[in-house]
Design a protein around this motif. Sequence first.
Motif, PDB file in Angstrom:
ATOM      1  N   ILE A 173       0.848  -1.202   0.000  1.00 40.79           N
ATOM      2  CA  ILE A 173       0.000   0.000   0.000  1.00 40.79           C
ATOM      3  C   ILE A 173       0.884   1.253   0.000  1.00 40.79           C
ATOM      4  O   ILE A 173       0.642   2.197  -0.742  1.00 40.79           O
ATOM      5  N   GLN A 174       1.928   1.226   0.829  1.00 41.06           N
ATOM      6  CA  GLN A 174       2.799   2.397   0.902  1.00 41.06           C
ATOM      7  C   GLN A 174       3.448   2.689  -0.448  1.00 41.06           C
ATOM      8  O   GLN A 174       3.480   3.836  -0.907  1.00 41.06           O
ATOM      9  N   ALA A 175       3.921   1.631  -1.101  1.00 44.75           N
ATOM     10  CA  ALA A 175       4.539   1.806  -2.419  1.00 44.75           C
ATOM     11  C   ALA A 175       3.504   2.338  -3.410  1.00 44.75           C
ATOM     12  O   ALA A 175       3.817   3.181  -4.255  1.00 44.75           O
ATOM     13  N   ALA A 176       2.251   1.862  -3.286  1.00 48.14           N
ATOM     14  CA  ALA A 176       1.186   2.326  -4.182  1.00 48.14           C
ATOM     15  C   ALA A 176       0.955   3.825  -3.998  1.00 48.14           C
ATOM     16  O   ALA A 176       0.815   4.569  -4.965  1.00 48.14           O
ATOM     17  N   PHE A 177       0.951   4.265  -2.749  1.00 44.81           N
ATOM     18  CA  PHE A 177       0.764   5.694  -2.460  1.00 44.81           C
ATOM     19  C   PHE A 177       1.914   6.503  -3.040  1.00 44.81           C
ATOM     20  O   PHE A 177       1.716   7.560  -3.624  1.00 44.81           O
ATOM     21  N   LEU A 178       3.124   5.982  -2.869  1.00 46.08           N
ATOM     22  CA  LEU A 178       4.299   6.753  -3.284  1.00 46.08           C
ATOM     23  C   LEU A 178       4.428   6.879  -4.794  1.00 46.08           C
ATOM     24  O   LEU A 178       5.089   7.779  -5.295  1.00 46.08           O
ATOM     25  N   LYS A 179       3.795   5.977  -5.543  1.00 47.91           N
ATOM     26  CA  LYS A 179       3.890   6.119  -7.001  1.00 47.91           C
ATOM     27  C   LYS A 179       2.652   6.820  -7.577  1.00 47.91           C
ATOM     28  O   LYS A 179       2.531   6.982  -8.780  1.00 47.91           O
ATOM     29  N   ASN A 180       1.750   7.247  -6.697  1.00 48.42           N
ATOM     30  CA  ASN A 180       0.550   7.945  -7.166  1.00 48.42           C
ATOM     31  C   ASN A 180       0.753   9.458  -7.079  1.00 48.42           C
ATOM     32  O   ASN A 180       1.104   9.986  -6.015  1.00 48.42           O
ATOM     33  N   ASP A 181       0.522  10.144  -8.209  1.00 48.65           N
ATOM     34  CA  ASP A 181       0.768  11.584  -8.278  1.00 48.65           C
ATOM     35  C   ASP A 181       0.057  12.392  -7.202  1.00 48.65           C
ATOM     36  O   ASP A 181       0.573  13.378  -6.711  1.00 48.65           O
ATOM     37  N   LEU A 182      -1.147  11.975  -6.865  1.00 45.35           N
ATOM     38  CA  LEU A 182      -1.914  12.760  -5.902  1.00 45.35           C
ATOM     39  C   LEU A 182      -1.562  12.442  -4.454  1.00 45.35           C
ATOM     40  O   LEU A 182      -1.694  13.279  -3.582  1.00 45.35           O
ATOM     41  N   LEU A 183      -1.120  11.228  -4.212  1.00 42.23           N
ATOM     42  CA  LEU A 183      -0.920  10.802  -2.827  1.00 42.23           C
ATOM     43  C   LEU A 183       0.533  10.807  -2.374  1.00 42.23           C
ATOM     44  O   LEU A 183       0.806  10.753  -1.183  1.00 42.23           O
ATOM     45  N   LYS A 184       1.454  10.891  -3.330  1.00 44.54           N
ATOM     46  CA  LYS A 184       2.867  10.705  -2.960  1.00 44.54           C
ATOM     47  C   LYS A 184       3.431  11.830  -2.092  1.00 44.54           C
ATOM     48  O   LYS A 184       4.459  11.663  -1.462  1.00 44.54           O
ATOM     49  N   ASN A 185       2.759  12.968  -2.064  1.00 45.98           N
ATOM     50  CA  ASN A 185       3.295  14.075  -1.270  1.00 45.98           C
ATOM     51  C   ASN A 185       2.931  14.023   0.204  1.00 45.98           C
ATOM     52  O   ASN A 185       3.348  14.874   0.970  1.00 45.98           O
ATOM     53  N   LEU A 186       2.150  13.030   0.569  1.00 48.15           N
ATOM     54  CA  LEU A 186       1.849  12.880   1.995  1.00 48.15           C
ATOM     55  C   LEU A 186       3.120  12.468   2.734  1.00 48.15           C
ATOM     56  O   LEU A 186       3.980  11.802   2.172  1.00 48.15           O
ATOM     57  N   GLY A 187       3.206  12.869   4.001  1.00 42.73           N
ATOM     58  CA  GLY A 187       4.345  12.463   4.815  1.00 42.73           C
ATOM     59  C   GLY A 187       4.218  10.988   5.154  1.00 42.73           C
ATOM     60  O   GLY A 187       3.113  10.441   5.121  1.00 42.73           O
ATOM     61  N   VAL A 188       5.348  10.389   5.518  1.00 38.48           N
ATOM     62  CA  VAL A 188       5.324   8.953   5.779  1.00 38.48           C
ATOM     63  C   VAL A 188       4.422   8.611   6.970  1.00 38.48           C
ATOM     64  O   VAL A 188       3.701   7.602   6.963  1.00 38.48           O
ATOM     65  N   GLY A 189       4.416   9.475   7.977  1.00 41.16           N
ATOM     66  CA  GLY A 189       3.548   9.252   9.144  1.00 41.16           C
ATOM     67  C   GLY A 189       2.089   9.300   8.754  1.00 41.16           C
ATOM     68  O   GLY A 189       1.260   8.535   9.264  1.00 41.16           O
ATOM     69  N   GLU A 190       1.787  10.209   7.838  1.00 39.74           N
ATOM     70  CA  GLU A 190       0.409  10.358   7.394  1.00 39.74           C
ATOM     71  C   GLU A 190      -0.032   9.172   6.540  1.00 39.74           C
ATOM     72  O   GLU A 190      -1.147   8.673   6.680  1.00 39.74           O
ATOM     73  N   ILE A 191       0.873   8.716   5.683  1.00 37.91           N
ATOM     74  CA  ILE A 191       0.552   7.534   4.871  1.00 37.91           C
ATOM     75  C   ILE A 191       0.269   6.355   5.796  1.00 37.91           C
ATOM     76  O   ILE A 191      -0.690   5.622   5.628  1.00 37.91           O
TER      77      ILE A 191
END
Length: 266
Positions: A104-122
Amino acid sequence: MGTLRDLQFALQLKIEELRQRDTLIDELELELDTKDELIRRLQEELDRYRATVSVSGSSAASAGTNQRTKRKTVISEPFTLDPVTLAMVSQRSCDKSQESQRLIQAAFLKNDLLKNLGVGEIRAIISCMYSTSINQGCYVIQEGTNGAQAYVLEEGRLDVKKDRLTLVTIEPGDVFGELALLYNCTHNYSVSGIKVLCFVFVDLRQHNASNSFLRDVGNLKHLLLKCITHLSYTLFSSLHHLYNSGVIIRDNPWKITSVLEFPSSI
Ligand SMILES: Nc1ncnc2c1ncn2[C@@H]1O[C@@H]2COP(=O)(O)O[C@H]2[C@H]1O
């Protein structure tokens, strides 16, 4: 008592002194701006580094619960999440394996809209996501319905369709359904598949506070807005226009070049 000439001279000295102070203030403000920018970049670097460390390998997973718990409380500036809320979210997490969390984390990090969230927030979002399976031939998302949930595909394949025409295929580790959720509109595409497993990310804006779990994590809705604030206004306008006219925008050629605040109406 000074003559008029003395007073004029003293006045000029004061004016010159003020001018020099103004110049100094300008220089210091400039320096402050530069340092703010540096801090912002370093913060981003740090977030990326933390994300990489936590994604890389299971050796990190075996490094002990204490370290993991400590990392969970890290919140990226300047978008802060109330630590109490984050702690409560973490305690109420829906169980997921390390492998699922990494996916899931990797999915967030490769998504243009979600990748800017901080790691704690993800992590806070991940802890609220729950697993669901879709039966043969089912629609996960139907065109025209409200964007109430976003998903990360865990297993299987899904087709993104418009007017029954398959546009793209969603693979495991892809986020989908996030566009309507973040733009707060209906889905412009249908997503269907055969026997898939997904993780669901609920839109907290659309749930009433009577559910205690959702009330506790209610602050996470700000994270959705944070995703949007990371896109420049011009870029967002273009995307919004294209999205609403039904043009595929996911694999867009634009790069995000600046970070601007959005009008509160978005
Ligand atoms: N190329 C694409 N264009 C548009 N949507 C896509 C594409 N690839 C995957 N999708 C996903 O399909 C989803 C359908 O629901 P949403 O419109 O909310 O969000 C969409 C995206 O997450």
